[in-house]
Design an enzyme around this catalytic site. Structure first.
Site, PDB file in Angstrom:
ATOM      1  N   LYS A  36     -31.871  76.850 102.628  1.00  0.00           N
ATOM      2  CA  LYS A  36     -31.610  76.581 104.051  1.00  0.00           C
ATOM      3  C   LYS A  36     -30.112  76.413 104.307  1.00  0.00           C
ATOM      4  CE  LYS A  36     -31.583  71.658 104.736  1.00  0.00           C
ATOM      5  NZ  LYS A  36     -31.861  70.461 105.371  1.00  0.00           N
TER       6      LYS A  36
ATOM      7  N   LYS B 217     -25.298  71.533 106.003  1.00  0.00           N
ATOM      8  CA  LYS B 217     -23.926  71.074 106.200  1.00  0.00           C
ATOM      9  C   LYS B 217     -23.276  70.651 104.890  1.00  0.00           C
ATOM     10  CE  LYS B 217     -26.143  67.210 108.450  1.00  0.00           C
ATOM     11  NZ  LYS B 217     -26.507  66.622 109.682  1.00  0.00           N
TER      12      LYS B 217
ATOM     13  N   LYS C 283     -31.517  65.323  97.045  1.00  0.00           N
ATOM     14  CA  LYS C 283     -30.291  64.528  97.161  1.00  0.00           C
ATOM     15  C   LYS C 283     -29.994  63.756  95.886  1.00  0.00           C
ATOM     16  CE  LYS C 283     -29.480  64.216 102.035  1.00  0.00           C
ATOM     17  NZ  LYS C 283     -29.207  63.390 103.208  1.00  0.00           N
TER      18      LYS C 283
HETATM   19  P1  TYM Z   1     -30.325  66.219 109.794  1.00  0.00           P
HETATM   20  O1  TYM Z   1     -29.186  65.437 110.324  1.00  0.00           O
HETATM   21  O2  TYM Z   1     -30.253  66.758 108.414  1.00  0.00           O
HETATM   22  O3  TYM Z   1     -30.611  67.445 110.754  1.00  0.00           O
HETATM   23  C1  TYM Z   1     -30.729  67.293 112.151  1.00  0.00           C
HETATM   24  C2  TYM Z   1     -31.786  68.257 112.679  1.00  0.00           C
HETATM   25  O4  TYM Z   1     -31.416  69.613 112.379  1.00  0.00           O
HETATM   26  C3  TYM Z   1     -32.515  70.262 111.737  1.00  0.00           C
HETATM   27  N1  TYM Z   1     -31.964  71.239 110.768  1.00  0.00           N
HETATM   28  C4  TYM Z   1     -32.297  72.534 110.741  1.00  0.00           C
HETATM   29  N2  TYM Z   1     -33.120  73.264 111.505  1.00  0.00           N
HETATM   30  C5  TYM Z   1     -33.225  74.598 111.223  1.00  0.00           C
HETATM   31  N3  TYM Z   1     -32.541  75.209 110.220  1.00  0.00           N
HETATM   32  C6  TYM Z   1     -31.709  74.509 109.426  1.00  0.00           C
HETATM   33  N4  TYM Z   1     -31.030  75.130 108.461  1.00  0.00           N
HETATM   34  C7  TYM Z   1     -31.548  73.110 109.673  1.00  0.00           C
HETATM   35  N5  TYM Z   1     -30.800  72.130 109.100  1.00  0.00           N
HETATM   36  C8  TYM Z   1     -31.078  70.992 109.774  1.00  0.00           C
HETATM   37  C9  TYM Z   1     -33.272  69.152 111.039  1.00  0.00           C
HETATM   38  O5  TYM Z   1     -34.602  69.522 110.783  1.00  0.00           O
HETATM   39  C10 TYM Z   1     -33.163  68.025 112.047  1.00  0.00           C
HETATM   40  O6  TYM Z   1     -34.154  68.152 113.051  1.00  0.00           O
HETATM   41  N6  TYM Z   1     -33.627  62.678 108.663  1.00  0.00           N
HETATM   42  C11 TYM Z   1     -33.059  63.442 109.749  1.00  0.00           C
HETATM   43  C12 TYM Z   1     -32.416  62.604 110.832  1.00  0.00           C
HETATM   44  C13 TYM Z   1     -33.305  61.581 111.424  1.00  0.00           C
HETATM   45  C14 TYM Z   1     -34.363  61.803 112.336  1.00  0.00           C
HETATM   46  C15 TYM Z   1     -34.889  60.526 112.634  1.00  0.00           C
HETATM   47  C16 TYM Z   1     -34.888  62.953 112.912  1.00  0.00           C
HETATM   48  C17 TYM Z   1     -33.252  60.243 111.194  1.00  0.00           C
HETATM   49  N7  TYM Z   1     -34.192  59.601 111.940  1.00  0.00           N
HETATM   50  C18 TYM Z   1     -35.966  60.376 113.501  1.00  0.00           C
HETATM   51  C19 TYM Z   1     -35.971  62.800 113.784  1.00  0.00           C
HETATM   52  C20 TYM Z   1     -36.487  61.531 114.072  1.00  0.00           C
HETATM   53  C21 TYM Z   1     -31.991  64.360 109.180  1.00  0.00           C
HETATM   54  O7  TYM Z   1     -31.415  64.107 108.162  1.00  0.00           O
HETATM   55  O8  TYM Z   1     -31.668  65.392 109.989  1.00  0.00           O
END
Ligand code: TYM
Length: 334
Positions: free
Chosen positions: A197, A200, A115
């Site tokens: 990967k 978004k 990032k």
């Molecule tokens: P975020 O918002 O980027 O993504 C949400 C969830 O989607 C999963 N994910 C994927 N899984 C498979 N293939 C992909 N291409 C893919 N892209 C995203 C992510 O692994 C995630 O599970 N930091 C976290 C949000 C967060 C969080 C937490 C998660 C904040 N606090 C506490 C768990 C527990 C994040 O940015 O996810």
């Protein structure tokens, strides 16, 4: 909530358009696990502002995300759905945990490095300490299990390290959480650059399937998906495009990759891509219909938001007070 069940916590950022990766890697598993655990599903809007956001847009996306949780099938009577910013304990615990986290640990985080490279004009302190807020999210609820995609594993590991360090000093304050990675779909790759990967924030809209894409768009994106010149539908690292399509098909149908290989053995890429597209449409269309229906029910959504915040605040504050006492903050006088 059922006191005999273990606790689960997870969250998603309210930034950008959610992708099929978010659904197959996380949300889908949230629904499956929601009967077995007491679940807290959070819309992590505080994490979102580590990258500049348009305020009106952020508010809209946060509500859309919460609606998606419901549309996917999470029952707010049995589980808790809420906005992170409605529970101030997240930020308060994050501050305390910042004082138990080392710069070196945070410097190693690959998401920070990625990032920071992408937003070189805005490498703010929040972006750096992002994993600490995530640790606070999880530890506040004494979560046993955290379902995430593979890309969040490093953040889960630092959460466990911080919790263990804190417990080592003050006794058993935090439950040490385990990550839950689904059997399939844990790392969905870009349709255009299958070594990366699906994200978004990808600038190429053809690289990602967005959860709100209409059926024609989904079919078109799969038809354009990058493959290779091998001409065989095999699940192997040397064919990352085909491997990713098999992963997607396998996650949507619950079939093992080797069964998908057998099903399409001797068939062409065009036919396979079409089958994957149709399967994804059949998964996303009911979800989209349900989102549309729920979005119209403002009163219901507002009730879920209000109750979710109250329930989450109650549980989170209990942990926060315990932590404050442990570190030596003076008790309140009432
Ligand atoms: P975020 O918002 O980027 O993504 C949400 C969830 O989607 C999963 N994910 C994927 N899984 C498979 N293939 C992909 N291409 C893919 N892209 C995203 C992510 O692994 C995630 O599970 N930091 C976290 C949000 C967060 C969080 C937490 C998660 C904040 N606090 C506490 C768990 C527990 C994040 O940015 O996810």
């Amino acid at each position: 909530m059922d006191g005999t069940k273990k606790t689960l916590f997870s969250g998603m950022q309210a930034t950008g358009k959610l992708t099929l990766g978010n659904y197959l890697g996380a949300l889908r598993n949230w629904v499956t696990l929601s009967e077995e655990y007491n679940c807290f599903y959070c819309v992590v809007d505080e994490h979102s502002i580590t990258v500049r956001q348009d305020p009106a847009e952020l508010r809209k996306r946060a509500r859309a995300l919460l609606t998606l949780y419901l549309a996917a099938g999470i029952d707010p009577e049995k589980n808790c759905i809420y906005y992170q910013s409605h529970v101030s304990a997240h930020a308060e615990l994050a501050w305390i945990l910042n004082c138990f986290t080392y710069m070196g640990e945070l410097q190693r985080m690959t998401q920070f490095k990625d990032k920071a490279a992408k937003h070189a004009d805005n490498i703010n302190a929040g972006l750096f300490t992002y994993p600490v807020l995530m640790a606070a999210d999880i530890l506040l609820f004494q979560a046993d299990l955290v379902p995430v995609g593979i890309d969040q594993m490093q953040h889960l590991e630092i959460t466990r390290d911080i919790a263990q360090r804190f417990n080592g000093i003050y006794g058993d304050v935090f439950t040490i959480p385990e990550a839950y990675i689904g059997k399939s779909g844990a790392k969905i790759m870009s349709l255009q650059e299958p070594e990366k990967k699906m994200s978004k924030s990808d600038e190429n809209p053809n690289a990602s399937i967005y959860l709100l894409d209409d059926p024609d768009t989904i079919m078109r994106k799969f038809k354009r998906a990058v493959t290779d010149s091998e001409g065989s539908i095999c699940y192997r690292d040397e064919q990352p495009g085909i491997k990713n399509l098999i992963d997607i098909y396998s996650a949507c149908t619950s079939k093992a990759p080797k069964d998908v290989e057998a099903e399409f053995s001797g068939r062409g890429y065009g036919e396979f891509k079409e089958a994957v597209g149709e399967t994804v449409v059949s998964v996303l269309k009911p979800l989209q219909d349900r989102i549309e229906e729920l979005s119209k029910d403002k009163t219901y959504l507002d009730t879920v938001i209000k109750n979710g915040a109250q329930r989450a605040e109650y549980v989170a504050t209990k942990t926060l007070r315990k932590v404050q006492k442990k570190v030596g903050f003076p008790e309140r006088i009432r």
